[in-house]
Design an enzyme around this catalytic site. Structure first.
Site, PDB file in Angstrom:
ATOM      1  N   LYS A 211       3.684 -15.079   2.024  1.00 47.16           N
ATOM      2  CA  LYS A 211       3.595 -15.825   0.754  1.00 47.16           C
ATOM      3  C   LYS A 211       5.037 -16.117   0.339  1.00 47.16           C
ATOM      4  O   LYS A 211       5.500 -15.737  -0.749  1.00 47.16           O
ATOM      5  CB  LYS A 211       2.833 -14.959  -0.268  1.00 47.16           C
ATOM      6  CG  LYS A 211       2.455 -15.669  -1.537  1.00 47.16           C
ATOM      7  CD  LYS A 211       1.366 -16.706  -1.372  1.00 47.16           C
ATOM      8  CE  LYS A 211       1.123 -17.431  -2.677  1.00 47.16           C
ATOM      9  NZ  LYS A 211       0.279 -18.625  -2.542  1.00 47.16           N
TER      10      LYS A 211
ATOM     11  N   ASP B 177      -5.053  -6.715   6.044  1.00 50.59           N
ATOM     12  CA  ASP B 177      -6.280  -6.004   5.689  1.00 50.59           C
ATOM     13  C   ASP B 177      -7.369  -7.037   5.371  1.00 50.59           C
ATOM     14  O   ASP B 177      -8.503  -6.992   5.885  1.00 50.59           O
ATOM     15  CB  ASP B 177      -5.981  -5.130   4.457  1.00 50.59           C
ATOM     16  CG  ASP B 177      -7.101  -4.179   4.119  1.00 50.59           C
ATOM     17  OD1 ASP B 177      -8.075  -4.107   4.890  1.00 50.59           O
ATOM     18  OD2 ASP B 177      -7.009  -3.496   3.079  1.00 50.59           O
TER      19      ASP B 177
ATOM     20  N   ASP C 243      -2.785 -17.944   1.439  1.00 54.64           N
ATOM     21  CA  ASP C 243      -3.944 -18.632   0.833  1.00 54.64           C
ATOM     22  C   ASP C 243      -4.453 -19.727   1.768  1.00 54.64           C
ATOM     23  O   ASP C 243      -5.666 -19.880   1.974  1.00 54.64           O
ATOM     24  CB  ASP C 243      -3.609 -19.186  -0.564  1.00 54.64           C
ATOM     25  CG  ASP C 243      -2.220 -19.797  -0.652  1.00 54.64           C
ATOM     26  OD1 ASP C 243      -1.444 -19.668   0.317  1.00 54.64           O
ATOM     27  OD2 ASP C 243      -1.904 -20.407  -1.686  1.00 54.64           O
TER      28      ASP C 243
ATOM     29  N   TYR D  34       0.822  -1.217   0.000  1.00 60.72           N
ATOM     30  CA  TYR D  34       0.000   0.000   0.000  1.00 60.72           C
ATOM     31  C   TYR D  34       0.855   1.266   0.000  1.00 60.72           C
ATOM     32  O   TYR D  34       0.359   2.351  -0.243  1.00 60.72           O
ATOM     33  CB  TYR D  34      -0.953   0.023   1.208  1.00 60.72           C
ATOM     34  CG  TYR D  34      -2.030  -1.048   1.175  1.00 60.72           C
ATOM     35  CD1 TYR D  34      -2.248  -1.803   0.033  1.00 60.72           C
ATOM     36  CD2 TYR D  34      -2.821  -1.293   2.279  1.00 60.72           C
ATOM     37  CE1 TYR D  34      -3.221  -2.791   0.003  1.00 60.72           C
ATOM     38  CE2 TYR D  34      -3.811  -2.276   2.267  1.00 60.72           C
ATOM     39  CZ  TYR D  34      -3.995  -3.019   1.112  1.00 60.72           C
ATOM     40  OH  TYR D  34      -4.966  -3.991   1.085  1.00 60.72           O
TER      41      TYR D  34
ATOM     42  N   ASP E 113     -10.547  -8.644   8.117  1.00 60.89           N
ATOM     43  CA  ASP E 113     -11.974  -8.546   7.767  1.00 60.89           C
ATOM     44  C   ASP E 113     -12.618  -9.928   7.766  1.00 60.89           C
ATOM     45  O   ASP E 113     -13.752 -10.106   8.211  1.00 60.89           O
ATOM     46  CB  ASP E 113     -12.154  -7.914   6.385  1.00 60.89           C
ATOM     47  CG  ASP E 113     -12.361  -6.414   6.467  1.00 60.89           C
ATOM     48  OD1 ASP E 113     -11.966  -5.829   7.503  1.00 60.89           O
ATOM     49  OD2 ASP E 113     -12.892  -5.824   5.514  1.00 60.89           O
TER      50      ASP E 113
END
Ligand code: NAD
Length: 352
Positions: free
Chosen positions: A187, A243, A219, A142, A247
């Site tokens: 990852k 992020d 994943d 980001y 959620d």
């Protein structure tokens, strides 16, 4: 000792939920002989209306002199058409940046009393659900270099050892106050930044021999959160993965009105706020759920002030209030005893 708290109620339901939180904190102060000093400040749409700036200098300067910031919520349709640098959300980003808040802590706790709000099958959550997602907040994709060149666009994921070290310390310290398990999510099978992440997390973990550290690819982690969420205690991860996963974890607990958060910087500084926004659709009606903000105050007591007993007292009072059947409309489910924002705050305060 006086604890200096900057109180920023903000817009919409922000002032309503903040009133109840201060009410609860006043009871905590009485019970534990503590001295909380509140400084009320304006930020968001209400600050724009008064000062022409969503984060006026006076708010920022005063907040920086306090020990912590408690925030309700900012924003609303009244200010939606303003240019980007005048929009209420600018206050949030400005506060996070000025306070150097690089770690975002979002607990996802499924209260047994609200089990029917969880979208998972009962057998999956029968052992409870209590996860803390520790998300890096100021680095990663980001904030990396990005551009669009013709019909190609790119974003860059960058992490430095220092950035990874400091967020890992936050996660390890949080885990020491819980069940001493950390799962680092990355990852690393694909990304260089993730390989550095994993290596650095392993190094930092050597300073915490009591912690059981695991690593998981993002994943798989997103799948395991649905398959068997009880396997997780503290999850530490980068900005984008955090992020998304926070959620996902939040959704397992049902209502947004129950979810607190903490953003931490170096030392004990922190900003504490509910995950939800200003909920303009229900603002001013005394029906908003104040529990997310009250639970954010419990996080403040724990992480910035080191007052574990006081933090637990707030969390236990919330749980007892739910046991007693108090429900605001958003968590009512099959309960018929629907109470107002104030009645919910009063009940938690009584239970302190
Ligand atoms: P929202 O979280 O304000 O509301 C989403 C839905 O959840 C609404 O139906 C609302 O009534 C309900 N809800 C939220 N909090 C609740 C509570 N405590 N009790 C009961 N119900 C609750 O999100 P939104 O509608 O997308 O955004 C509204 C405004 O809030 C926008 O201006 C947005 O920019 C702002 N916002 C601010 C923050 C913040 O201050 N940290 C975060 C998100 C959104």
């Amino acid at each position: 000792m006086t604890y200096k708290i900057a109180v920023i109620p903000g817009d919409g339901i922000g002032p309503e939920v903040m009133d109840e939180t201060v009410k609860v904190l006043d009871c905590v102060a009485k019970k534990f002989g503590l001295d909380f000093h509140y400084t009320y400040l304006k930020a968001g749409g209400c600050a724009y209306d008064e000062y022409g700036d969503p984060l006026p200098d006076v708010t920022l300067e005063t907040a920086l002199k306090c020990d912590v910031v408690m925030l309700g919520a900012v924003g609303g349709p009244k200010w939606d058409e303003l240019p980007v640098d005048k929009r209420p959300e600018k206050a949030l980003l400005g506060l996070r940046k000025s306070l150097g808040l690089f770690a975002n802590l979002r607990p996802a706790v499924l209260f047994p009393q609200l089990a029917d709000a969880c979208p998972l099958k009962e057998e999956i959550t029968k052992n409870g659900l209590d996860i803390l997602v520790v998300r890096e907040l100021t680095g990663g994709i980001y904030f990396g270099k990005r551009a669009t060149e013709g019909d190609v666009a790119y974003d860059t994921m960058t992490y430095s050892v220092k950035e990874i070290e400091r967020i890992t310390h936050v996660a390890m310290k949080a885990a020491m106050m819980r069940s001493k398990r950390v799962c680092s999510v990355d990852k690393a099978n694909i990304l260089d930044s993730s390989r550095l992440w994993r290596k650095t997390v392993k190094e930092v973990a050597k300073e915490y021999p009591e912690i059981q550290l695991d690593h998981m690819y993002v994943d798989n982690a997103s799948m395991q959160l649905i398959r068997k969420p009880s396997q997780f205690d503290v999850i530490v991860t980068g900005n984008m993965f955090g992020d998304i996963l926070s959620d996902e974890a939040a959704m397992l607990t049902g209502s947004i009105g129950m979810l607190p958060s903490a953003s931490l910087g170096e030392g004990n500084i922190g900003m504490y706020e509910p995950v939800h926004g200003s909920a303009p659709d229900i603002a001013g009606r005394n029906i908003a759920n104040p529990l997310a903000t009250i639970k954010s105050a419990a996080m403040m007591l724990r992480y910035s002030f080191g007052l574990e007993d006081a933090a637990k007292a707030v969390e236990e009072a919330v749980s007892k209030t739910l046991d007693q059947g108090f429900r605001t409309a958003d968590i009512a489910g099959r309960e018929r005893n629907i109470v107002s924002t104030k009645e919910m705050g009063d009940a938690v305060a009584r239970n302190i």
